[in-house]
Design an enzyme around this catalytic site. Structure first.
Site, PDB file in Angstrom:
ATOM      1  CE1 TYR A   8      -5.432   2.551  -5.226  1.00  0.00           C
ATOM      2  CE2 TYR A   8      -3.821   4.327  -5.237  1.00  0.00           C
ATOM      3  CZ  TYR A   8      -4.189   3.050  -4.868  1.00  0.00           C
ATOM      4  OH  TYR A   8      -3.322   2.275  -4.156  1.00  0.00           O
ATOM      5  CD1 TRP A  21      -6.166  -4.081   5.591  1.00  0.00           C
ATOM      6  CD2 TRP A  21      -4.655  -5.048   4.259  1.00  0.00           C
ATOM      7  NE1 TRP A  21      -6.017  -3.285   4.485  1.00  0.00           N
ATOM      8  CE2 TRP A  21      -5.092  -3.842   3.650  1.00  0.00           C
ATOM      9  CE3 TRP A  21      -3.698  -5.835   3.606  1.00  0.00           C
ATOM     10  CZ2 TRP A  21      -4.600  -3.407   2.419  1.00  0.00           C
ATOM     11  CZ3 TRP A  21      -3.210  -5.395   2.380  1.00  0.00           C
ATOM     12  CH2 TRP A  21      -3.661  -4.199   1.797  1.00  0.00           C
ATOM     13  CB  VAL A  52     -10.527  -3.020   7.766  1.00  0.00           C
ATOM     14  CG1 VAL A  52      -9.218  -3.227   8.502  1.00  0.00           C
ATOM     15  CG2 VAL A  52     -11.708  -3.381   8.650  1.00  0.00           C
ATOM     16  CB  VAL A 106      -2.968  -0.562   6.125  1.00  0.00           C
ATOM     17  CG1 VAL A 106      -3.314  -1.777   6.947  1.00  0.00           C
ATOM     18  CG2 VAL A 106      -2.961  -0.906   4.632  1.00  0.00           C
ATOM     19  CB  CYS A 136      -0.890  -0.020   1.246  1.00  0.00           C
ATOM     20  SG  CYS A 136      -1.711   1.541   1.588  1.00  0.00           S
TER      21      CYS A 136
END
Length: 341
Positions: free
Chosen positions: A180, A82, A115, A117, A49
């Site tokens: 993106y 994750w 969720v 990160v 990421c």
């Protein structure tokens, strides 16, 4: 995505990045209930990421490895979020959880955005503190200063903050998030608008970097970290997978030299796992790549070739020094590293 890498709202014509939901801050005075305290918090990341990689690089450059521990998730999520399948017993050895959502659930129920990160987790309670990917790195550079290593660089210098904030916002809108918007576009016009914005901004950045070694001048700052994490993924995934293919990074002499300069600087390239990056994007984004086939290329050996950016002068760490060796257990596996040709 919810702030960083997680769930993405791309089931409509225009890609939308949802804001981070948990925005508490860890501060010296603990005003949000989370005081700066060595060993209390765990930084959960995926090396795939780009948003999480910012925090990994900042933590290493600042020497915060002993102050904030690191958990590395499997690059390929499943529908339970994750996973900690890289660890013995498929559990994070410090938090004792199998999935990151368990830390989110201990903080709240029914939270929006999924969720994501990077995430900072309070070790004693096992609850999420923050997933505010923009603020996490700024706080590492400022409020954690008492725990910085000797010789740590000044990544968010006060005298440059106004200009830095403008540069970073342009980079975020057109490059970090722009790839993106192009990759997840479901309408031709939206794709073309986003893709044009990516390359227009990259060309402007190349003009800026043609006359100075780093985005803010002679030394590395947070702005370079934020641009690097997108550029290092550009040819391996964004060029093909996200259809940002007007040209490859290797075809732009200034940006290619700049990103290799950073890659070869301690704290940058030694955190990059190309294997994790490729497997995540090509295997998780099944709406774009339903076969989940991961491409063999590109050749990574060129990352280690001379960049000659030192001819522009500059002092990468300012009055400071490079970080030491990567701590044991945090090394990037051989499969994810470039090897000399």
């Amino acid at each position: 995505m919810s702030g960083g890498e997680g769930n993405t709202e791309y089931g409509r014509k225009k890609f939308t990045r949802s804001p981070s939901h948990f925005t508490d801050r860890i501060t010296a005075d603990g005003r949000d209930g989370w005081p700066v305290e060595e060993g209390r918090y765990r930084l959960v990341v995926s090396r795939a990421c780009p948003w999480a990689s910012r925090a990994v690089i900042s933590r290493r450059l600042l020497g915060l490895e002993n102050a904030v521990s690191l958990a590395i998730a499997d690059p390929v999520q499943d529908d339970r979020s994750w996973r900690f399948t890289l660890d013995p017993g498929d559990r994070d050895p410090v938090l004792g959880i199998r999935f990151l959502h368990e830390a989110y659930d201990r903080r709240a129920t029914g939270y929006p955005g999924g969720v994501s990160v990077p995430a900072v987790v309070d070790v004693p309670s096992g609850a999420l503190v923050t997933n505010d990917y923009r603020q996490i790195t700024l706080d590492l550079a400022t409020v954690w200063s008492a725990h910085h290593r000797e010789g740590a660089p000044e990544l968010y210098p006060e005298a440059l903050r106004a200009e830095m904030d403008e540069v970073m916002e342009d980079v975020h809108r057109d490059v970090n998030n722009g790839v993106y918007r192009a990759g997840f576009a479901t309408a031709q016009a939206d794709y073309e608008e986003a893709c044009a914005g990516v390359f227009d901004r990259l060309e402007r950045l190349a003009e800026r970097l043609e006359r100075q070694r780093y985005l803010m001048g002679d030394t590395i700052t947070e702005a370079d970290i934020r641009l690097f994490t997108t550029l290092v993924r550009f040819d391996p995934v964004y060029h093909g997978h996200f259809k940002c293919n007007r040209w490859k990074l290797t075809e732009n002499p200034v940006l290619w030299a700049y990103v290799r300069d950073l890659f070869q600087t301690p704290g940058f390239g030694d955190t990059v796992d190309f294997d994790h990056i490729k497997r995540h994007y090509y295997m998780v984004h099944t709406g774009i790549n339903p076969t989940r086939v991961v491409p063999m290329g590109p050749d990574l050996s060129a990352w280690l070739t001379p960049h000659h950016r030192e001819q522009l002068g500059g002092r990468p760490f300012g009055d400071g020094t490079p970080p030491g060796p990567v701590p044991p257990g945090e090394e990037v596996p051989e499969a994810g590293r470039p090897r000399p040709s």
